[in-house]
Design a protein around this motif. Sequence first.
Motif, PDB file in Angstrom:
ATOM      1  N   VAL A  67      -2.299  -6.016 -10.354  1.00 17.34           N
ATOM      2  CA  VAL A  67      -2.796  -5.256 -11.502  1.00 17.34           C
ATOM      3  C   VAL A  67      -3.739  -4.150 -11.050  1.00 17.34           C
ATOM      4  O   VAL A  67      -3.692  -3.017 -11.523  1.00 17.34           O
ATOM      5  N   GLN A  73      -1.663  -1.327  -9.538  1.00 19.12           N
ATOM      6  CA  GLN A  73      -0.826  -0.614 -10.488  1.00 19.12           C
ATOM      7  C   GLN A  73      -1.600   0.529 -11.145  1.00 19.12           C
ATOM      8  O   GLN A  73      -2.671   0.335 -11.700  1.00 19.12           O
ATOM      9  N   GLY A  74      -1.045   1.735 -11.046  1.00 16.33           N
ATOM     10  CA  GLY A  74      -1.649   2.889 -11.701  1.00 16.33           C
ATOM     11  C   GLY A  74      -2.781   3.541 -10.936  1.00 16.33           C
ATOM     12  O   GLY A  74      -3.275   4.592 -11.345  1.00 16.33           O
ATOM     13  N   ALA A  75      -3.218   2.944  -9.831  1.00 14.71           N
ATOM     14  CA  ALA A  75      -4.294   3.542  -9.035  1.00 14.71           C
ATOM     15  C   ALA A  75      -3.819   4.847  -8.407  1.00 14.71           C
ATOM     16  O   ALA A  75      -2.629   5.017  -8.120  1.00 14.71           O
ATOM     17  N   GLN A  76      -4.743   5.757  -8.209  1.00 14.57           N
ATOM     18  CA  GLN A  76      -4.424   7.044  -7.585  1.00 14.57           C
ATOM     19  C   GLN A  76      -4.779   7.040  -6.102  1.00 14.57           C
ATOM     20  O   GLN A  76      -5.862   6.611  -5.711  1.00 14.57           O
ATOM     21  N   GLN A 105       5.827   4.692  -5.143  1.00 15.29           N
ATOM     22  CA  GLN A 105       6.637   4.294  -6.295  1.00 15.29           C
ATOM     23  C   GLN A 105       6.892   2.783  -6.277  1.00 15.29           C
ATOM     24  O   GLN A 105       6.789   2.112  -7.309  1.00 15.29           O
ATOM     25  N   GLY A 120       3.747   1.018  -7.250  1.00 11.80           N
ATOM     26  CA  GLY A 120       3.241   1.320  -8.583  1.00 11.80           C
ATOM     27  C   GLY A 120       1.946   2.112  -8.588  1.00 11.80           C
ATOM     28  O   GLY A 120       1.189   2.077  -9.554  1.00 11.80           O
ATOM     29  N   VAL A 121       1.686   2.836  -7.503  1.00  9.55           N
ATOM     30  CA  VAL A 121       0.487   3.674  -7.467  1.00  9.55           C
ATOM     31  C   VAL A 121       0.887   5.139  -7.645  1.00  9.55           C
ATOM     32  O   VAL A 121       2.026   5.522  -7.360  1.00  9.55           O
ATOM     33  N   GLN A 122      -0.032   5.946  -8.098  1.00 10.79           N
ATOM     34  CA  GLN A 122       0.219   7.371  -8.282  1.00 10.79           C
ATOM     35  C   GLN A 122      -0.243   8.112  -7.047  1.00 10.79           C
ATOM     36  O   GLN A 122      -1.411   8.030  -6.659  1.00 10.79           O
ATOM     37  N   ARG A 159      -8.561   6.461  -5.182  1.00  6.72           N
ATOM     38  CA  ARG A 159      -9.059   5.228  -4.562  1.00  6.72           C
ATOM     39  C   ARG A 159      -9.073   5.303  -3.036  1.00  6.72           C
ATOM     40  O   ARG A 159      -9.905   4.684  -2.377  1.00  6.72           O
TER      41      ARG A 159
END
Length: 298
Positions: free
Chosen positions: A16, A19-22, A47, A50-52, A78
């Motif tokens: 979690v 997920q979505g962390a840059q 991808q 799940g990180v940007q 991050r």
Amino acid sequence: MRKRWLVAMVVGLGLVVAQGAQVGLSLSTLNNPFFVALRDGALQAAQKAGVQLVVLDAQDRVDKQVSDIEDLIQRRVRVILVNPTDSAAVVPAIQKANSAGIPVITVDRSAAGGKVAFHIASDNVAGGRMAAQFVCELLKKKGQVVELEGIPGTSAARDRGAGFNAYLKESCPEVKVVARQTANFDRAQGLSVMENILQAQRQIQAVFAHNDEMALGALQAIKARGLKIPVVGFDATPDAVKAVESCDLAATVAQQPVEMGRLAVEKAVEIIKGSAVPAQTRFIPVPLKLVSNSRCKW
């Protein structure tokens, strides 16, 4: 049972958190197939995790890379992945990331200072030695060679040149570097620099270029004069591999830029999930190999 549940909860929490962390990726240039491949490997890994991934192109400009890293700091990414345009000039920007509490990972090229968690790269000194050994054997331990250097100040140029020249000095002293000039890792400059060298040096038996772009430019200059001089590059870009297959380029030292990008993102994700940041830089080497063609006659 309770212990299993706690382990599952911790693992789930790590996913979690990731997920979505840059994650920021500051590249020296995207005007080079090698770094395009590195970016693609990083994007694929991002991808999957799940990180940007925020990718910024410094266009081989030190000032832009410093500005790009400062932008990534402002975005509060991050982890920052850096492929330095200049190993020394990038240090103040890395130190700013350190002060902001953002871990830094260098890729392909190292930084001369600042706190870096991981350095992911080929052993460029070993690659330079690999190229020198090939040239030495090709010339039967005697001849005159040209060395086209990469961007001054980059660790890749410094280390590849150091490995190449150290091997010649130790194991092949009758192979002499008669011309050494920078072409800044650029194909067009490789062409123009090689044209000038060919006018000044009449007896050249081989060329070593610190990357494939310069090697392919040099090859173009050599062909234009109707000569056949073996050229050795570095990176194994698609154009270079095709040139080896067609017996135009003598060899290239193969790196794995996609793998570098993948490993960099995976290490960033480990940090985001809570893995301890090493107190000192941990070097993660990516294997090298020589790509040549035994069917070619030189």
